[in-house]
Scaffold this motif. Structure first.
Motif, PDB file in Angstrom:
ATOM      1  N   ILE A   8       0.851  -1.197   0.000  1.00  0.00           N
ATOM      2  CA  ILE A   8       0.000   0.000   0.000  1.00  0.00           C
ATOM      3  C   ILE A   8       0.883   1.241   0.000  1.00  0.00           C
ATOM      4  CG2 ILE A   8      -1.828   1.265   1.182  1.00  0.00           C
ATOM      5  CD1 ILE A   8      -2.543  -1.353   2.609  1.00  0.00           C
ATOM      6  N   VAL A   9       0.561   2.176  -0.888  1.00  0.00           N
ATOM      7  CA  VAL A   9       1.204   3.487  -0.917  1.00  0.00           C
ATOM      8  C   VAL A   9       0.104   4.518  -0.729  1.00  0.00           C
ATOM      9  CG1 VAL A   9       2.480   5.164  -2.305  1.00  0.00           C
ATOM     10  CG2 VAL A   9       3.084   2.739  -2.411  1.00  0.00           C
ATOM     11  N   ALA A  10       0.248   5.390   0.265  1.00  0.00           N
ATOM     12  CA  ALA A  10      -0.792   6.365   0.584  1.00  0.00           C
ATOM     13  C   ALA A  10      -0.224   7.767   0.595  1.00  0.00           C
ATOM     14  CB  ALA A  10      -1.426   6.050   1.939  1.00  0.00           C
ATOM     15  N   HIS A  11      -1.083   8.739   0.293  1.00  0.00           N
ATOM     16  CA  HIS A  11      -0.737  10.148   0.424  1.00  0.00           C
ATOM     17  C   HIS A  11      -0.833  10.501   1.904  1.00  0.00           C
ATOM     18  CE1 HIS A  11      -0.697  14.438   0.159  1.00  0.00           C
ATOM     19  NE2 HIS A  11      -0.779  14.467  -1.164  1.00  0.00           N
ATOM     20  N   GLU A  34      -2.023 -10.189   2.840  1.00  0.00           N
ATOM     21  CA  GLU A  34      -1.028  -9.574   3.715  1.00  0.00           C
ATOM     22  C   GLU A  34      -0.836  -8.138   3.232  1.00  0.00           C
ATOM     23  OE1 GLU A  34       3.764  -9.714   4.722  1.00  0.00           O
ATOM     24  OE2 GLU A  34       2.877 -11.152   3.318  1.00  0.00           O
ATOM     25  N   ALA A  35      -1.165  -7.164   4.064  1.00  0.00           N
ATOM     26  CA  ALA A  35      -1.074  -5.752   3.695  1.00  0.00           C
ATOM     27  C   ALA A  35       0.225  -5.171   4.249  1.00  0.00           C
ATOM     28  CB  ALA A  35      -2.271  -4.977   4.229  1.00  0.00           C
ATOM     29  N   VAL A  36       1.038  -4.585   3.367  1.00  0.00           N
ATOM     30  CA  VAL A  36       2.321  -4.006   3.746  1.00  0.00           C
ATOM     31  C   VAL A  36       2.341  -2.546   3.326  1.00  0.00           C
ATOM     32  CG1 VAL A  36       4.818  -4.107   3.449  1.00  0.00           C
ATOM     33  CG2 VAL A  36       3.480  -6.224   3.479  1.00  0.00           C
ATOM     34  N   LEU A  37       2.597  -1.643   4.272  1.00  0.00           N
ATOM     35  CA  LEU A  37       2.656  -0.211   3.979  1.00  0.00           C
ATOM     36  C   LEU A  37       4.073   0.154   3.575  1.00  0.00           C
ATOM     37  CD1 LEU A  37       1.185   2.516   3.948  1.00  0.00           C
ATOM     38  CD2 LEU A  37       1.866   2.802   6.343  1.00  0.00           C
ATOM     39  N   HIS A  38       4.220   0.765   2.390  1.00  0.00           N
ATOM     40  CA  HIS A  38       5.536   1.162   1.894  1.00  0.00           C
ATOM     41  C   HIS A  38       5.762   2.653   2.148  1.00  0.00           C
ATOM     42  CE1 HIS A  38       8.990   1.821  -0.738  1.00  0.00           C
ATOM     43  NE2 HIS A  38       9.129   0.514  -0.811  1.00  0.00           N
ATOM     44  N   ASP A  39       6.976   2.990   2.559  1.00  0.00           N
ATOM     45  CA  ASP A  39       7.340   4.387   2.757  1.00  0.00           C
ATOM     46  C   ASP A  39       7.650   4.996   1.398  1.00  0.00           C
ATOM     47  OD1 ASP A  39       8.286   6.839   3.412  1.00  0.00           O
ATOM     48  OD2 ASP A  39       9.940   6.149   4.676  1.00  0.00           O
ATOM     49  N   ASP A  40       6.670   5.683   0.794  1.00  0.00           N
ATOM     50  CA  ASP A  40       6.867   6.197  -0.548  1.00  0.00           C
ATOM     51  C   ASP A  40       7.706   7.457  -0.572  1.00  0.00           C
ATOM     52  OD1 ASP A  40       4.735   7.685   0.617  1.00  0.00           O
ATOM     53  OD2 ASP A  40       4.172   8.413  -1.361  1.00  0.00           O
ATOM     54  N   ASP A  41       8.239   7.891   0.584  1.00  0.00           N
ATOM     55  CA  ASP A  41       9.177   9.011   0.582  1.00  0.00           C
ATOM     56  C   ASP A  41      10.539   8.591   0.046  1.00  0.00           C
ATOM     57  OD1 ASP A  41       7.367  10.809   1.582  1.00  0.00           O
ATOM     58  OD2 ASP A  41       7.870  10.392   3.665  1.00  0.00           O
ATOM     59  N   LEU A  42      10.758   7.264  -0.092  1.00  0.00           N
ATOM     60  CA  LEU A  42      12.014   6.784  -0.666  1.00  0.00           C
ATOM     61  C   LEU A  42      11.926   6.909  -2.182  1.00  0.00           C
ATOM     62  CD1 LEU A  42      12.630   3.579   1.482  1.00  0.00           C
ATOM     63  CD2 LEU A  42      13.786   5.777   1.686  1.00  0.00           C
ATOM     64  N   LEU A  66      -1.263  -1.180  -4.222  1.00  0.00           N
ATOM     65  CA  LEU A  66      -2.518  -0.438  -4.117  1.00  0.00           C
ATOM     66  C   LEU A  66      -2.200   0.990  -3.678  1.00  0.00           C
ATOM     67  CD1 LEU A  66      -5.627  -0.654  -4.266  1.00  0.00           C
ATOM     68  CD2 LEU A  66      -5.599  -1.307  -1.852  1.00  0.00           C
ATOM     69  N   VAL A  67      -2.657   1.970  -4.452  1.00  0.00           N
ATOM     70  CA  VAL A  67      -2.284   3.368  -4.238  1.00  0.00           C
ATOM     71  C   VAL A  67      -3.503   4.161  -3.794  1.00  0.00           C
ATOM     72  CG1 VAL A  67      -1.156   5.379  -5.224  1.00  0.00           C
ATOM     73  CG2 VAL A  67      -0.616   3.101  -6.105  1.00  0.00           C
ATOM     74  N   LEU A  68      -3.367   4.873  -2.682  1.00  0.00           N
ATOM     75  CA  LEU A  68      -4.435   5.727  -2.160  1.00  0.00           C
ATOM     76  C   LEU A  68      -4.029   7.178  -2.362  1.00  0.00           C
ATOM     77  CD1 LEU A  68      -5.021   3.876   1.252  1.00  0.00           C
ATOM     78  CD2 LEU A  68      -6.168   3.450  -0.936  1.00  0.00           C
ATOM     79  N   GLY A  69      -4.665   7.851  -3.321  1.00  0.00           N
ATOM     80  CA  GLY A  69      -4.308   9.236  -3.606  1.00  0.00           C
ATOM     81  C   GLY A  69      -4.713   9.614  -5.016  1.00  0.00           C
ATOM     82  N   GLY A  70      -4.162  10.718  -5.499  1.00  0.00           N
ATOM     83  CA  GLY A  70      -4.413  11.146  -6.867  1.00  0.00           C
ATOM     84  C   GLY A  70      -3.335  10.649  -7.803  1.00  0.00           C
ATOM     85  N   ASP A  71      -3.295  11.239  -8.993  1.00  0.00           N
ATOM     86  CA  ASP A  71      -2.323  10.808  -9.988  1.00  0.00           C
ATOM     87  C   ASP A  71      -0.886  11.064  -9.528  1.00  0.00           C
ATOM     88  OD1 ASP A  71      -4.205   9.825 -11.661  1.00  0.00           O
ATOM     89  OD2 ASP A  71      -4.125  11.445 -13.129  1.00  0.00           O
ATOM     90  N   THR A  73       0.307  10.700  -6.506  1.00  0.00           N
ATOM     91  CA  THR A  73       0.688   9.577  -5.647  1.00  0.00           C
ATOM     92  C   THR A  73       0.925   8.320  -6.483  1.00  0.00           C
ATOM     93  OG1 THR A  73      -0.746  10.536  -3.949  1.00  0.00           O
ATOM     94  CG2 THR A  73       0.077   8.320  -3.551  1.00  0.00           C
ATOM     95  N   ILE A  74       0.132   8.145  -7.539  1.00  0.00           N
ATOM     96  CA  ILE A  74       0.326   6.992  -8.414  1.00  0.00           C
ATOM     97  C   ILE A  74       1.669   7.091  -9.139  1.00  0.00           C
ATOM     98  CG2 ILE A  74      -0.559   5.818 -10.470  1.00  0.00           C
ATOM     99  CD1 ILE A  74      -3.371   6.473  -9.534  1.00  0.00           C
ATOM    100  N   LEU A  75       2.053   8.291  -9.542  1.00  0.00           N
ATOM    101  CA  LEU A  75       3.354   8.461 -10.189  1.00  0.00           C
ATOM    102  C   LEU A  75       4.492   8.156  -9.219  1.00  0.00           C
ATOM    103  CD1 LEU A  75       2.674  11.686 -12.279  1.00  0.00           C
ATOM    104  CD2 LEU A  75       2.989   9.368 -13.147  1.00  0.00           C
ATOM    105  N   ARG A  76       4.318   8.487  -7.950  1.00  0.00           N
ATOM    106  CA  ARG A  76       5.333   8.107  -6.952  1.00  0.00           C
ATOM    107  C   ARG A  76       5.387   6.593  -6.814  1.00  0.00           C
ATOM    108  NH1 ARG A  76       3.311  12.695  -4.155  1.00  0.00           N
ATOM    109  NH2 ARG A  76       2.071  11.474  -2.721  1.00  0.00           N
TER     110      ARG A  76
END
Length: 311
Positions: A8-11, A34-42, A66-71, A73-76
């Motif tokens: 999961i990547v979230a804004h 199994e849900a894993v939260l990724h640190d998308d600041d990397l 799975l991406v939670l956000g707008g475009d 966040t999806i690009l990240r």
């Protein structure tokens, strides 16, 4: 048998995203994932292979991201999946969300369909971006899902550029910048600069000048085997800045060159909705598909004193 893994990547800066994250984890776990939260600041840095490896760590064995956000966040999140073969699935929490597949209120149904394997995967082409700068022996290499944009670094001056197609010079002019875009990115920065909307199944690349001072400075569309080139001329009073997907940046001194061609590793997008792209355009841009005469006739019929009365 191990659980199916979803990254999961979230804004993280929006309250609605945090609420959606809590619900997403709960729904995924209830469905056996199994849900894993990724640190998308990397995030990746342009041309740095170490950052590329670090950002994608732990993603390759996931069923999807799975991406939670707008475009944005999806690009990240695309930085995490590029080169791994793992598909992205976007939950739209933004304003337009062309890359997102469904909206927040459909989250539970979407997870149920994921659990049942009721989704397809489509591939979107990317740009392979090569930057050559004066005094450097080795070029820098990057990529973009939407676009690579060359803009003037000095906001008060124009940048002088020459453009080429397939290594052959085509034109030169002063401008605020140039957008080099995929078909996917045609509805993003290229669209705002006056470029055409290109259906995502068209294997093409676009070149769209920004505020060019020239008679021949129209958007160009080339095929998948072509390359597009830009050079900052030595007569330019401003250096440039190249940005890929609004994320990865590199300085472009006078004399620098950038070339883009179709990249070998596409981004994979998971699809739950089979609606055609035309319907997506109408929905996202709220396009008027009914003419004003039809609207006027419908309104007149509705306001007629005899409307709704039986004989």
């Amino acid at each position: 048998m191990s659980a199916r893994k979803v990254v999961i990547v979230a804004h993280g800066g929006r309250p609605e995203a945090l609420a959606a994250l809590t619900e997403t984890i709960r729904e995924l776990q209830a469905a056996g994932f199994e849900a894993v939260l990724h640190d998308d600041d990397l995030a990746e840095a342009f041309g740095d292979p170490v950052d590329v490896v670090r950002s994608r760590e732990g993603v390759g064995d996931a069923e999807l991201v799975l991406v939670l956000g707008g475009d944005g966040t999806i690009l990240r999140a695309a930085e995490l999946t590029h080169g791994t073969g793992v598909p992205l699935l976007g939950v739209n929490l933004g304003h337009v969300g062309f890359l997102a597949e469904f909206d927040r209120e459909d989250l539970r149904l979407a997870v149920q369909r994921l659990a049942a394997g009721e989704y397809t995967v489509e591939e979107r082409g990317v740009l392979e971006v090569t930057v050559t700068r004066p005094g450097e022996d080795e070029p820098l290499r990057g990529w973009a899902l939407n676009e690579a944009t060359l803009e003037k670094a000095d906001r008060s001056r124009m940048i002088e550029v020459a453009i080429a197609v397939d290594g052959r010079p085509l034109s030169s002019f002063g401008c605020d910048g140039v957008v080099l875009s995929t078909a996917t990115g045609s509805t993003a920065h290229a669209f705002s600069a006056g470029g055409p909307v290109v259906w995502p199944d068209v294997d093409a690349m676009l070149l769209v000048p920004i505020a060019a001072h020239a008679l021949f400075a129209r958007p160009l569309v080339v095929g998948p085997s072509s390359s597009l080139g830009l050079e900052i001329l030595t007569t330019s009073v401003s250096p440039g800045m190249l940005t890929c997907d609004g994320r990865r940046r590199v300085d472009m001194p006078v004399g620098s060159r950038v070339e883009v061609r179709r990249g070998p590793q596409p981004i994979r997008l998971a699809r739950l909705n089979r609606a055609p792209f035309t319907d997506r355009l109408v929905d996202k841009f709220a396009l008027p598909v009914v003419g004003w005469r039809q609207l006027a006739a419908s309104r007149a019929a509705h306001e007629s004193p005899t409307a709704g009365k039986e004989d």
